[in-house]
Design an enzyme around this catalytic site. Structure first.
Site, PDB file in Angstrom:
ATOM      1  N   PHE A 149      43.518  34.139  28.572  1.00  0.00           N
ATOM      2  CA  PHE A 149      44.157  34.120  27.485  1.00  0.00           C
ATOM      3  C   PHE A 149      45.044  35.787  28.107  1.00  0.00           C
ATOM      4  O   PHE A 149      45.987  36.327  26.978  1.00  0.00           O
ATOM      5  CB  PHE A 149      43.526  34.767  26.638  1.00  0.00           C
ATOM      6  N   CYS A 281      42.316  41.543  35.479  1.00  0.00           N
ATOM      7  CA  CYS A 281      41.851  40.785  36.382  1.00  0.00           C
ATOM      8  C   CYS A 281      41.546  41.845  37.803  1.00  0.00           C
ATOM      9  O   CYS A 281      41.334  42.280  38.228  1.00  0.00           O
ATOM     10  CB  CYS A 281      42.076  39.303  36.615  1.00  0.00           C
TER      11      CYS A 281
HETATM   12  P1  NAD Z   1      38.544  31.408  30.603  1.00  0.00           P
HETATM   13  O1  NAD Z   1      37.589  30.759  31.853  1.00  0.00           O
HETATM   14  O2  NAD Z   1      37.566  31.064  29.155  1.00  0.00           O
HETATM   15  O3  NAD Z   1      39.562  30.274  29.954  1.00  0.00           O
HETATM   16  C1  NAD Z   1      40.583  29.924  31.295  1.00  0.00           C
HETATM   17  C2  NAD Z   1      41.061  28.306  30.687  1.00  0.00           C
HETATM   18  O4  NAD Z   1      39.884  27.646  30.789  1.00  0.00           O
HETATM   19  C3  NAD Z   1      41.772  28.834  29.333  1.00  0.00           C
HETATM   20  O5  NAD Z   1      42.957  27.400  29.600  1.00  0.00           O
HETATM   21  C4  NAD Z   1      40.582  27.799  28.452  1.00  0.00           C
HETATM   22  O6  NAD Z   1      41.015  26.818  27.751  1.00  0.00           O
HETATM   23  C5  NAD Z   1      40.339  26.925  29.652  1.00  0.00           C
HETATM   24  N1  NAD Z   1      38.335  26.229  29.245  1.00  0.00           N
HETATM   25  C6  NAD Z   1      37.696  27.198  29.041  1.00  0.00           C
HETATM   26  N2  NAD Z   1      37.027  26.329  29.194  1.00  0.00           N
HETATM   27  C7  NAD Z   1      36.992  25.550  29.328  1.00  0.00           C
HETATM   28  C8  NAD Z   1      35.634  24.824  29.926  1.00  0.00           C
HETATM   29  N3  NAD Z   1      34.556  24.914  29.843  1.00  0.00           N
HETATM   30  N4  NAD Z   1      36.514  23.903  30.600  1.00  0.00           N
HETATM   31  C9  NAD Z   1      37.443  23.454  31.268  1.00  0.00           C
HETATM   32  N5  NAD Z   1      37.900  24.129  30.622  1.00  0.00           N
HETATM   33  C10 NAD Z   1      37.419  25.653  30.212  1.00  0.00           C
HETATM   34  O7  NAD Z   1      38.404  32.695  30.916  1.00  0.00           O
HETATM   35  P2  NAD Z   1      39.732  33.616  29.974  1.00  0.00           P
HETATM   36  O8  NAD Z   1      38.750  34.326  28.878  1.00  0.00           O
HETATM   37  O9  NAD Z   1      40.910  33.159  29.242  1.00  0.00           O
HETATM   38  O10 NAD Z   1      40.067  35.039  31.006  1.00  0.00           O
HETATM   39  C11 NAD Z   1      39.632  35.696  31.543  1.00  0.00           C
HETATM   40  C12 NAD Z   1      39.012  35.126  32.759  1.00  0.00           C
HETATM   41  O11 NAD Z   1      40.287  35.330  33.888  1.00  0.00           O
HETATM   42  C13 NAD Z   1      38.527  36.669  33.207  1.00  0.00           C
HETATM   43  O12 NAD Z   1      37.006  36.059  34.223  1.00  0.00           O
HETATM   44  C14 NAD Z   1      39.912  37.564  33.959  1.00  0.00           C
HETATM   45  O13 NAD Z   1      37.981  37.842  36.074  1.00  0.00           O
HETATM   46  C15 NAD Z   1      40.358  36.040  34.599  1.00  0.00           C
HETATM   47  N6  NAD Z   1      41.632  36.022  35.288  1.00  0.00           N
HETATM   48  C16 NAD Z   1      41.589  36.193  36.474  1.00  0.00           C
HETATM   49  C17 NAD Z   1      42.810  36.274  37.099  1.00  0.00           C
HETATM   50  C18 NAD Z   1      43.019  35.794  39.011  1.00  0.00           C
HETATM   51  O14 NAD Z   1      44.425  35.695  39.493  1.00  0.00           O
HETATM   52  N7  NAD Z   1      42.447  36.076  39.788  1.00  0.00           N
HETATM   53  C19 NAD Z   1      43.900  36.496  36.521  1.00  0.00           C
HETATM   54  C20 NAD Z   1      43.944  36.463  35.226  1.00  0.00           C
HETATM   55  C21 NAD Z   1      42.716  36.536  34.606  1.00  0.00           C
END
Ligand code: NAD
Length: 499
Positions: A149, A281
């Site tokens: 998100f 992140c």
């Molecule tokens: P999230 O893991 O909750 O969701 C990410 C994606 O995974 C979404 O599209 C969601 O629909 C999907 N998803 C969620 N639960 C799932 C499941 N059980 N099975 C399969 N798919 C699932 O992450 P978020 O809250 O949207 O984003 C924040 C996180 O992303 C933080 O941990 C942040 O550090 C990380 N992030 C990392 C980077 C990087 O490049 N390392 C960049 C941006 C964000």
């Protein structure tokens, strides 16, 4: 209430699963739209469309494909304000931050305009008598990406721009919390001349993700999000024989040496710790001053700056430093962790727990927090908070500070603030973290370098964007050819045509 759609085969398509996710307005706490959550059948339909469209796109020469991206960049610039507004409305970040989100994605699209150069391949003339050897990079076919998100414009573009530049079809499964901008991007790409079916958006949750992971036609999965989901997707995708790259969570440390410019360090921590409500992140969530005197000076500089931070909705204009967090669940989690920090003995120097904004009492605003005297055994140190909470861990020496960054399970980004070149160089060389800043708090590499962490912040071999993206989205094929007519008797080359 607005019902959002999927974007399939060049058209907005209503969801048919009967399942929806609420898309909130984080500033008011109201539900502003509902996003369809795709079933496995809807995902299969998107894959079928992508597979039918991809061969003709792969056969389009790379320069023509690049021209579509050139036009797409123009359209992104044309619609920048519209995209930023839609992004802020669902995510909550300020308008300049939202425009930055689009801009950092746009820069990767610009980089991908160089696809013809990146896809040129290699050639060895006369590898043997009459033998030439060459290799070429071919697209994978149908590729997919699952995005978080917090950067609903940038991260989708980091994935789909190189994927389509290489001749693939791409299916995007964006975050269900802010899906409008990804839908707008797909529309704009088509306006730029991208054939239907090459970039599709399927909204959904775990069910859609699992369907992509299990579909035999999907060749690769890119993921950015939290570490537990990254680990799950990496394991499932690899087991299904796909090419997978997953980028996870972070806990980025900023080491402040006694010789650092303390005003510069404090300013950097304000932007990197509290900007975008800490939902980056690459946010700095741990400050590590070296020595008690440095710590005291730093805290003294930080407190008045934090007290001046303006928290508010994006509609309040440019004066706002950061907006609400994305959901009420995110707010609750942040406040729960803050409480755990207090309970476990950290010193809460700036307490934002009672923060409330007149007229926006139901919004998901979180006041800024500053902790001092945090220790590595505390939950606020071990876990990613993803909110406006900065923890200070006092280190007795440079080695101890370096050890903290090195021992943490995450390894996305880190920074050191110092005037000493030797220390900075030592830090950059030894720290086991993927992106390092020297007097730069958020060292996000530009589009033509690559982005990626180490340790539990990444699962896979190749980074995002830059040259790695062209490797991830292509397969190498190497051809060895022999033409006997090119040989004279005895195996020598026939140079007659040149005589
Ligand atoms: P999230 O893991 O909750 O969701 C990410 C994606 O995974 C979404 O599209 C969601 O629909 C999907 N998803 C969620 N639960 C799932 C499941 N059980 N099975 C399969 N798919 C699932 O992450 P978020 O809250 O949207 O984003 C924040 C996180 O992303 C933080 O941990 C942040 O550090 C990380 N992030 C990392 C980077 C990087 O490049 N390392 C960049 C941006 C964000």
């Amino acid at each position: 209430m607005q019902e959002l759609t999927h974007y399939l085969d060049g058209a907005h398509v209503k969801g048919t699963s009967g399942r929806f996710a609420n898309v909130m307005n984080p500033a008011t706490g109201e539900i502003q739209a509902k996003a369809p959550l795709a079933s496995a059948e809807e995902v299969a339909k998107a894959v079928e469309i992508a597979a039918a469209a991809q061969p003709a796109w792969a056969a389009t020469n790379p320069q023509r494909r690049a021209r579509v991206l050139m036009k797409f960049v123009d359209l992104l610039n044309r619609d920048m304000d519209k995209l930023a507004e839609a992004l802020s409305r669902e995510h909550g970040k300020t308008l300049p931050d939202a425009a930055g989100d689009v801009q950092r994605g746009l820069e990767v699209v610009e980089y991908c305009i160089g696809a013809p150069q990146m896809l040129k391949g290699e050639f060895t003339d006369s590898a043997g008598p009459g033998i030439d050897m060459y290799s070429m990079r071919q697209p994978l076919g149908v590729t997919a990406g699952i995005t978080p998100f917090n950067f609903p414009a940038m991260i989708p573009m980091w994935m789909f721009a190189p994927a389509i530049a290489c001749g693939n079809a791409f299916i995007l499964k964006p975050s269900e919390r802010d899906p409008s901008v990804p839908l707008m991007l797909a529309e704009l790409a088509e306006e730029a001349g991208l054939p239907k079916g090459i970039l599709q958006v399927v909204n959904g949750d775990k069910e859609a993700v699992d369907a992509l992971l299990q579909h035999p036609v999907v060749q690769s999965i890119g993921f950015v999000g939290s570490t537990p989901i990254a680990e799950y997707i990496y394991a499932q995708g690899c087991a299904a024989g796909k090419r997978v790259q997953c980028f996870g969570g972070a806990k980025n440390h900023m080491i402040v040496m006694p010789d650092a410019d303390m005003d510069q360090a404090a300013d950097a921590l304000i932007g990197a710790g509290y900007g975008a409500a800490g939902e980056r992140c690459m946010a700095i969530s741990v400050a590590v001053p070296v020595g008690d005197e440095t710590a005291d000076r730093l805290i003294e500089k930080l407190v008045p700056r934090i007290e001046k931070l303006k928290v508010g909705p994006y509609t309040s204009g440019k004066d706002v430093d950061y907006g609400p967090v994305v959901t009420s669940a995110a707010k609750e989690n942040i406040l729960r962790l803050v409480q755990s920090g207090v309970d476990q003995g950290a010193e809460l120097v700036v307490d934002g727990r009672d923060f409330s904004l007149q007229g926006y009492e139901d919004g998901f605003f979180v006041g800024p927090h500053l902790f001092d005297k945090v220790t590595p055994d505390m939950d606020i140190y071990k876990q990613e908070i993803f909110g406006p909470v900065l923890s200070t861990v006092r280190a007795g020496s440079y080695e101890e500070a370096l050890g903290l960054a090195m021992d943490h399970e995450y390894g996305n980004g880190t920074a050191i603030f110092t005037r000493d070149g030797d220390t900075a160089r030592d830090f950059a060389s030894r720290v086991n973290v993927g992106m390092v800043g020297i007097n730069v708090p958020i060292p996000v590499p530009l589009a033509y370098h690559t982005f990626g962490g180490w340790k539990k912040s990444v699962f896979g071999d190749l980074n995002q964007h830059g040259p790695d993206a062209f490797k991830f989205y292509t397969r190498t094929k190497t051809i060895t050819s022999r033409w006997p007519s090119g040989l004279k008797e005895g195996g020598e080359f026939h140079f007659k045509a040149m005589d």
